[in-house]
Design a protein around this motif. Structure first.
Motif, PDB file in Angstrom:
ATOM      1  N   ALA A   1      14.819  35.748  40.503  1.00 15.79           N
ATOM      2  CA  ALA A   1      15.054  36.834  39.548  1.00 15.79           C
ATOM      3  C   ALA A   1      16.513  37.259  39.495  1.00 15.79           C
ATOM      4  CB  ALA A   1      14.176  38.045  39.912  1.00 15.79           C
ATOM      5  N   ARG A   2      17.363  36.596  40.263  1.00 13.20           N
ATOM      6  CA  ARG A   2      18.771  37.027  40.382  1.00 13.20           C
ATOM      7  C   ARG A   2      19.452  37.152  39.027  1.00 13.20           C
ATOM      8  NH1 ARG A   2      23.246  38.315  40.158  1.00 13.20           N
ATOM      9  NH2 ARG A   2      24.994  38.076  41.602  1.00 13.20           N
ATOM     10  N   HIS A   3      19.090  36.280  38.099  1.00 13.34           N
ATOM     11  CA  HIS A   3      19.817  36.291  36.831  1.00 13.34           C
ATOM     12  C   HIS A   3      19.025  36.888  35.668  1.00 13.34           C
ATOM     13  CE1 HIS A   3      23.217  34.432  38.611  1.00 13.34           C
ATOM     14  NE2 HIS A   3      22.418  33.564  39.193  1.00 13.34           N
ATOM     15  N   CYS A   4      17.976  37.602  35.992  1.00 12.26           N
ATOM     16  CA  CYS A   4      17.220  38.246  34.912  1.00 12.26           C
ATOM     17  C   CYS A   4      18.013  39.453  34.423  1.00 12.26           C
ATOM     18  CB  CYS A   4      15.853  38.723  35.414  1.00 12.26           C
ATOM     19  SG  CYS A   4      14.805  37.359  35.866  1.00 12.26           S
ATOM     20  N   ALA A   5      18.344  39.444  33.143  1.00 13.19           N
ATOM     21  CA  ALA A   5      19.175  40.542  32.627  1.00 13.19           C
ATOM     22  C   ALA A   5      18.370  41.372  31.631  1.00 13.19           C
ATOM     23  CB  ALA A   5      20.408  39.959  31.955  1.00 13.19           C
ATOM     24  N   ASP A   6      18.872  42.551  31.346  1.00 14.57           N
ATOM     25  CA  ASP A   6      18.285  43.424  30.321  1.00 14.57           C
ATOM     26  C   ASP A   6      16.815  43.691  30.533  1.00 14.57           C
ATOM     27  OD1 ASP A   6      20.700  43.555  29.044  1.00 14.57           O
ATOM     28  OD2 ASP A   6      20.307  41.743  27.857  1.00 14.57           O
ATOM     29  N   VAL A   7      16.443  43.916  31.751  1.00 13.35           N
ATOM     30  CA  VAL A   7      15.047  44.277  32.025  1.00 13.35           C
ATOM     31  C   VAL A   7      15.066  45.247  33.195  1.00 13.35           C
ATOM     32  CG1 VAL A   7      14.652  42.333  33.629  1.00 13.35           C
ATOM     33  CG2 VAL A   7      12.721  43.312  32.387  1.00 13.35           C
ATOM     34  N   ARG A   8      14.113  46.151  33.206  1.00 11.81           N
ATOM     35  CA  ARG A   8      14.008  47.039  34.381  1.00 11.81           C
ATOM     36  C   ARG A   8      13.392  46.206  35.490  1.00 11.81           C
ATOM     37  NH1 ARG A   8      13.025  52.722  32.722  1.00 11.81           N
ATOM     38  NH2 ARG A   8      12.767  52.778  30.477  1.00 11.81           N
ATOM     39  N   LEU A   9      14.156  46.007  36.550  1.00 13.66           N
ATOM     40  CA  LEU A   9      13.754  45.034  37.569  1.00 13.66           C
ATOM     41  C   LEU A   9      13.919  45.624  38.959  1.00 13.66           C
ATOM     42  CD1 LEU A   9      13.104  41.932  38.081  1.00 13.66           C
ATOM     43  CD2 LEU A   9      15.575  41.632  38.310  1.00 13.66           C
ATOM     44  N   LEU A  10      12.910  45.394  39.805  1.00 12.06           N
ATOM     45  CA  LEU A  10      13.018  45.740  41.218  1.00 12.06           C
ATOM     46  C   LEU A  10      12.647  44.478  41.968  1.00 12.06           C
ATOM     47  CD1 LEU A  10      13.562  48.466  42.673  1.00 12.06           C
ATOM     48  CD2 LEU A  10      11.103  48.706  42.917  1.00 12.06           C
ATOM     49  N   THR A  11      13.484  44.053  42.917  1.00 14.42           N
ATOM     50  CA  THR A  11      13.123  42.861  43.692  1.00 14.42           C
ATOM     51  C   THR A  11      12.991  43.221  45.163  1.00 14.42           C
ATOM     52  OG1 THR A  11      15.449  42.222  43.955  1.00 14.42           O
ATOM     53  CG2 THR A  11      14.251  41.214  42.122  1.00 14.42           C
ATOM     54  N   LEU A  12      12.120  42.459  45.822  1.00 17.37           N
ATOM     55  CA  LEU A  12      11.929  42.649  47.264  1.00 17.37           C
ATOM     56  C   LEU A  12      12.301  41.343  47.956  1.00 17.37           C
ATOM     57  CD1 LEU A  12      10.835  44.013  49.809  1.00 17.37           C
ATOM     58  CD2 LEU A  12       8.580  43.185  49.191  1.00 17.37           C
ATOM     59  N   HIS A  13      13.227  41.443  48.902  1.00 13.78           N
ATOM     60  CA  HIS A  13      13.656  40.269  49.670  1.00 13.78           C
ATOM     61  C   HIS A  13      13.338  40.517  51.128  1.00 13.78           C
ATOM     62  CE1 HIS A  13      15.798  38.726  46.157  1.00 13.78           C
ATOM     63  NE2 HIS A  13      16.042  39.993  45.920  1.00 13.78           N
ATOM     64  N   THR A  14      12.340  39.815  51.640  1.00 12.74           N
ATOM     65  CA  THR A  14      12.052  40.004  53.057  1.00 12.74           C
ATOM     66  C   THR A  14      13.113  39.240  53.853  1.00 12.74           C
ATOM     67  OG1 THR A  14      10.517  38.154  53.082  1.00 12.74           O
ATOM     68  CG2 THR A  14       9.585  40.311  52.651  1.00 12.74           C
ATOM     69  N   CYS A  15      13.414  39.746  55.022  1.00 13.20           N
ATOM     70  CA  CYS A  15      14.519  39.163  55.812  1.00 13.20           C
ATOM     71  C   CYS A  15      14.009  38.402  57.030  1.00 13.20           C
ATOM     72  CB  CYS A  15      15.470  40.275  56.259  1.00 13.20           C
ATOM     73  SG  CYS A  15      16.019  41.315  54.903  1.00 13.20           S
ATOM     74  N   GLY A  16      12.693  38.367  57.215  1.00 11.67           N
ATOM     75  CA  GLY A  16      12.133  37.686  58.380  1.00 11.67           C
ATOM     76  C   GLY A  16      11.609  36.299  58.051  1.00 11.67           C
ATOM     77  N   LYS A  17      11.835  35.853  56.834  1.00 12.28           N
ATOM     78  CA  LYS A  17      11.332  34.530  56.440  1.00 12.28           C
ATOM     79  C   LYS A  17      12.548  33.600  56.278  1.00 12.28           C
ATOM     80  CE  LYS A  17       7.071  36.359  54.377  1.00 12.28           C
ATOM     81  NZ  LYS A  17       6.974  37.538  55.199  1.00 12.28           N
ATOM     82  N   GLY A  18      12.928  33.274  55.041  1.00 11.13           N
ATOM     83  CA  GLY A  18      14.055  32.362  54.857  1.00 11.13           C
ATOM     84  C   GLY A  18      15.348  32.841  55.524  1.00 11.13           C
ATOM     85  N   LEU A  19      15.523  34.135  55.659  1.00  9.89           N
ATOM     86  CA  LEU A  19      16.769  34.638  56.243  1.00  9.89           C
ATOM     87  C   LEU A  19      16.750  34.605  57.772  1.00  9.89           C
ATOM     88  CD1 LEU A  19      17.746  37.620  53.883  1.00  9.89           C
ATOM     89  CD2 LEU A  19      18.306  35.204  53.714  1.00  9.89           C
ATOM     90  N   GLY A  20      15.608  34.328  58.364  1.00 11.10           N
ATOM     91  CA  GLY A  20      15.536  34.095  59.804  1.00 11.10           C
ATOM     92  C   GLY A  20      15.682  35.330  60.677  1.00 11.10           C
ATOM     93  N   ALA A  21      15.656  36.534  60.092  1.00 11.17           N
ATOM     94  CA  ALA A  21      15.923  37.719  60.911  1.00 11.17           C
ATOM     95  C   ALA A  21      14.725  38.673  60.890  1.00 11.17           C
ATOM     96  CB  ALA A  21      17.191  38.395  60.418  1.00 11.17           C
ATOM     97  N   ALA A  22      14.894  39.868  60.376  1.00 13.33           N
ATOM     98  CA  ALA A  22      13.803  40.846  60.314  1.00 13.33           C
ATOM     99  C   ALA A  22      14.171  41.909  59.300  1.00 13.33           C
ATOM    100  CB  ALA A  22      13.603  41.501  61.682  1.00 13.33           C
ATOM    101  N   GLY A  23      13.145  42.576  58.758  1.00 11.36           N
ATOM    102  CA  GLY A  23      13.375  43.662  57.813  1.00 11.36           C
ATOM    103  C   GLY A  23      13.144  43.211  56.375  1.00 11.36           C
ATOM    104  N   ALA A  24      13.490  44.079  55.448  1.00 12.91           N
ATOM    105  CA  ALA A  24      13.317  43.766  54.025  1.00 12.91           C
ATOM    106  C   ALA A  24      14.308  44.583  53.213  1.00 12.91           C
ATOM    107  CB  ALA A  24      11.897  44.084  53.572  1.00 12.91           C
ATOM    108  N   LEU A  25      14.733  44.012  52.088  1.00 10.76           N
ATOM    109  CA  LEU A  25      15.673  44.696  51.195  1.00 10.76           C
ATOM    110  C   LEU A  25      15.008  44.918  49.843  1.00 10.76           C
ATOM    111  CD1 LEU A  25      18.623  42.501  52.310  1.00 10.76           C
ATOM    112  CD2 LEU A  25      18.765  45.014  52.248  1.00 10.76           C
ATOM    113  N   VAL A  26      14.961  46.172  49.424  1.00  8.48           N
ATOM    114  CA  VAL A  26      14.484  46.487  48.081  1.00  8.48           C
ATOM    115  C   VAL A  26      15.726  46.646  47.215  1.00  8.48           C
ATOM    116  CG1 VAL A  26      13.184  48.116  46.663  1.00  8.48           C
ATOM    117  CG2 VAL A  26      12.506  47.718  49.038  1.00  8.48           C
ATOM    118  N   CYS A  27      15.791  45.894  46.117  1.00  7.37           N
ATOM    119  CA  CYS A  27      17.001  45.898  45.285  1.00  7.37           C
ATOM    120  C   CYS A  27      16.652  46.307  43.857  1.00  7.37           C
ATOM    121  CB  CYS A  27      17.628  44.501  45.253  1.00  7.37           C
ATOM    122  SG  CYS A  27      18.093  43.899  46.885  1.00  7.37           S
ATOM    123  N   GLY A  28      17.430  47.225  43.296  1.00  7.24           N
ATOM    124  CA  GLY A  28      17.158  47.644  41.919  1.00  7.24           C
ATOM    125  C   GLY A  28      18.137  48.703  41.465  1.00  7.24           C
TER     126      GLY A  28
END
Ligand SMILES: Cc1ncc(COP(=O)(O)O)c(C=O)c1O
Length: 398
Positions: A228-255
């Motif tokens: 969804a990184r390049h989705c433009a002109d839309v109301r967007l909220l993304t959730l990126h967990t940090c304990g999977k592909g990022l190898g660490a822990a936690g989560a980032l809510v971006c919007g």
């Protein structure tokens, strides 16, 4: 009624054995239906974790942790973010993450489950409608359960069904905001959402599109920033967990800032919880930088995934896979666990997934192509599967 009690953990000598008849009966009933779950040690080649880039044990993130400790980053936060638990490392991560994921603001939380609970219990108002994909993660259901207001599922990956539901709701007098909840990569199906269609749908109805990128972050999209990184002109909220592909822990809510600010001031799972470790924030920051600096991480994940898809076809006649998550649907719970045990005894850590995690009758092996296996390991896994045609019949794997 008795159940096969766990062998892990030992009782102190002289400690009285207390009985819990109702709970023990529940356990016995689950065991009788092959639904009792057990903790197992991690053993064998990793075809089961979500460590898709192999970062969890990487020297690079270990070094980042050591460096952070040396510059005085504390291991614990000591309190809620709104009290003494807010740390410069959290804020530095949020700033970098907002930029990395192309959002106005980001909020670091303890994990994705907590973040989904926070989003869906806090942001939609009572007169809004939450529409979620039929296969959405349990954490979204938990969030939806915690709020007043209407919510309904739409058919999996079917924007037309979602649109029909919106139209019906409007026709019946629904006046509030629409919230659409999808995953970019589904955790148990491994398939990909038709994101462009959902973006179009959200635009047409001025809906907020909430995209859970848990299984895309780090792996998919430019620099692993998700679909969804390049989705433009839309109301967007993304959730990126940090304990999977990022190898660490936690989560980032971006919007957008107002949504993040409302979570900070109102989300109970955020307010009434000890802030994640500042050390975890420092490690996640290092993981994001690594993704930016080392495109080879993603490129090698792509090669492993392509190799796995090709070998599944060549050796087992299996196809239709889209990502690093390769579900082998068996159907029956017992047969699924038997197939998993067979692979485990050959040195492959592949786990069986049963209801209620997946719909009844669709028990499966969830083969995950992690960063902790080589292409040769992948070939051996599918050779082993192919050598057990009794367990791997084409009908069973439809
Ligand atoms: C799609 C999805 N969302 C959210 C979560 C929860 O994330 P976390 O493990 O960080 O709590 C998961 C975890 O498996 C997931 O698969």
């Amino acid at each position: 009624m008795s159940y096969p009690s766990s062998t892990s953990g030992s009782r102190e000598p002289g400690r009285p054995q207390r009985r819990y008849p109702a709970q023990e009966a529940d356990l016995a009933a689950l065991a009788a239906r092959n639904r009792l779950r057990r903790l197992q040690p991690a053993r064998g080649l990793d075809f089961s974790s979500n460590d898709y880039l192999g970062l969890a044990t990487s020297g690079r993130l270990r070094r980042a942790a050591r460096d952070a400790l040396e510059r005085g980053v504390p291991v614990g936060s000591g309190g809620s973010r709104l009290l003494r638990g807010n740390h410069a490392e959290h804020e530095a991560l949020e700033q970098e993450a907002a930029q990395f994921f192309g959002a106005e603001a980001a909020l670091f939380m303890g994990g994705g489950f907590q973040a989904n609970q926070a989003i869906f219990a806090t942001l939609p108002r009572a007169d809004d409608l939450v529409l979620y994909d039929a296969l959405i993660h349990a954490s979204v259901h938990e969030g939806v359960r915690l709020r007043r207001g209407q919510a309904a599922a739409f058919a999996h990956n079917d924007p037309d069904d979602a649109e029909n539901r919106i139209r019906t709701w409007r026709r019946d007098g629904g006046r509030g905001q629409i919230w659409l909840a999808i995953e970019s990569v589904y955790s148990m199906e491994g398939d990909v959402a038709p994101l462009e269609s959902f973006v179009g749908l959200a635009r047409r109805h001025d809906a907020v599109l909430v995209v859970d990128e848990a299984h895309a972050t780090g792996v998919h999209g430019v620099a692993g920033a998700g679909f969804a990184r390049h989705c433009a002109d839309v109301r967007l909220l993304t959730l990126h967990t940090c304990g999977k592909g990022l190898g660490a822990a936690g989560a980032l809510v971006c919007g957008d800032r107002p949504l993040v600010d409302l979570l900070v001031t109102r989300a109970r799972p955020f307010i009434f919880a000890t802030a994640p470790s500042p050390l975890a924030a420092a490690i996640v920051r290092a993981a994001l930088r690594l993704l930016g600096d080392e495109p080879e991480l993603q490129a090698s994940a792509r090669r492993r995934i392509a190799h796995a898809h090709a070998e599944a076809g060549r050796l087992c006649g299996l196809d239709g896979f889209a990502t690093q998550i390769m579900p082998l649907i068996v159907g029956e719970d017992a047969a699924t666990m038997q197939l998993a045990a067979c692979l485990q005894s050959s040195g492959f850590d592949v786990r069986g997934i049963r209801p209620p995690t997946v719909p009844a009758g669709t028990s499966r092996l969830r083969v995950s192509i992690t960063g902790n296996v080589s292409e040769a390991d992948i070939t051996r896994l599918f050779e082993t599967l192919a050598s057990r045609p009794d367990l791997l019949s084409p009908e069973a794997l439809s």
